[in-house]
Design an enzyme around this catalytic site. Structure first.
Site, short mmCIF file in Angstrom:
data_model
loop_
_atom_site.label_atom_id
_atom_site.label_comp_id
_atom_site.label_asym_id
_atom_site.label_seq_id
_atom_site.Cartn_x
_atom_site.Cartn_y
_atom_site.Cartn_z
N HIS A 176 35.85 39.30 44.95
CA HIS A 176 36.03 40.69 44.23
C HIS A 176 35.36 41.14 43.25
CE1 HIS A 176 39.35 38.78 42.23
NE2 HIS A 176 39.01 39.92 41.29
N ASP A 206 38.32 34.35 48.55
CA ASP A 206 37.91 35.03 47.45
C ASP A 206 37.01 34.30 46.23
OD1 ASP A 206 37.74 37.26 45.61
OD2 ASP A 206 39.62 36.78 44.70
N SER A 285 39.13 37.69 36.04
CA SER A 285 38.70 37.15 37.49
C SER A 285 37.46 36.46 37.39
CB SER A 285 38.89 38.30 38.30
OG SER A 285 39.90 38.96 38.27
#
Length: 338
Positions: A176, A206, A285
């Site tokens: 993402h 992911d 992230s």
């Protein structure tokens, strides 16, 4: 002239005894009045040359003797306090001399002084040297392997994190972070940048892999996410809110936490995640979650927040990472198959 001693009566007879006694009759038949002349003639030295004379000088009355001063009973005796004061003074001088000498000796031994008050040792200060297995040692060793991933897309500029998987330039991050783009810019811990190409991704896991054309990179050391336990200390690395080279600490809060994430209408992702209370925010992230030995055990991916808007979400001690055993397997497939 007469001095009163040979006075004669008018008829030539001798005068009666003089000075006449008070109340003696006078020629007129009455009492003769006392005369001041005769009243003190016998006592006046100036009337009779044969009378001894003396000059009497009045003496001032002697002053009353002053009382001898008496010290109060509780007043200190100077004869007794003087030796005590001398002892105190000598002791203070000796203590000051000894303390000054000892301080100078210690300062010289430590290398202080001799080159001015602001002298700085050319070597690394001892306090800056940490054991390799300390959290500071782990952070120092791992930071060169952590990168910031900057992406320009249709939604504007976004920032995430990643880490070097191989020395020849493969970098692991979240899918993402590089969603719907094929290129990104990687910023290393020293501030240098490199263009990166997205060589593959797995939206369901992911996980995405980038490649930079750069040699001499320092790859991370991979751990085993199957051997960790709740309560183990961990460190989270990344660039939260674009603050590069940020390190936060926490523990493993839970294991195999099932998490569903994804934007409405977009890809839905499921995680059997490692839960941690290390501070993780937007921008973390794709960064590594490492154990106390500096081995990567997870990829920071998701946080839970009370904010309804994802853009306003922030750390509340609920962060989740993809276990590294799963991320490593997916990354190897991407590198092998492209």
């Amino acid at each position: 002239m007469t001095d009163g001693w040979n006075v004669r009566q008018p008829d030539g007879t001798a005068a009666p005894d003089y000075p006449p006694s008070s109340g003696s009759p006078n020629p007129s038949g009455g009492l003769r009045d006392p005369s001041y002349w005769w009243s003190d003639a016998l006592r006046d030295p100036w009337r009779d040359p044969r009378t001894p004379t003396a000059v009497v000088v009045p003496v001032a009355p002697s002053a009353a003797p002053q009382p001898e001063p008496v010290a109060p009973p509780d007043a200190p005796d100077a004869r007794r306090t003087m030796p005590l004061l001398l002892v105190v003074l000598v002791t203070a001088l000796l203590a000051g001399t000894l303390g000054g000498g000892l301080g100078f000796a210690l300062a010289k031994r430590a290398g202080v002084g001799g080159e001015g008050a602001f002298h700085t040792s050319s070597g690394t200060p001892p306090l800056a040297q940490r054991p390799a297995d300390s959290l500071a040692g782990v952070a120092e060793r791992l930071l060169p392997s952590v990168v910031t991933v900057r992406v320009s897309g249709r939604g504007g500029l976004s920032v995430g994190s990643g880490f070097v998987a191989t020395a020849d330039g493969y970098i692991i991050t979240n899918d993402h972070v590089v969603d719907r783009v094929n290129n990104a810019t990687v910023i290393f811990s020293d501030g240098s940048t490199s263009a990166a190409k997205v060589i593959g991704r797995d939206p369901e896991s992911d996980i995405a892999v980038l490649k930079v054309n750069r040699d001499g990179l320092v790859p991370v050391e991979f751990g085993d996410s199957e051997t960790i336990a709740v309560g183990d200390p961990v460190l989270a690395f990344g660039s939260p809110l674009a603050l590069a080279n940020t390190v936060t600490a926490g523990i493993v809060s839970a294991l195999d936490r099932t998490i569903q994430a994804g934007e409405p209408g977009g890809q839905v992702r499921y995680y059997a995640a490692i839960q941690t209370d290390a501070a993780v925010n937007q921008g973390n992230s794709g960064g590594p979650l490492v154990d106390s030995a500096g081995r990567v055990i997870g990829v920071n991916s998701v946080i839970k927040s009370l904010a309804a808007d994802e853009q306003q979400a922030g750390n509340i001690g609920l962060a989740f990472a993809i276990p590294i055993n799963h991320a490593k397997r997916v990354s190897r497939e991407i590198i092998d198959t492209g």
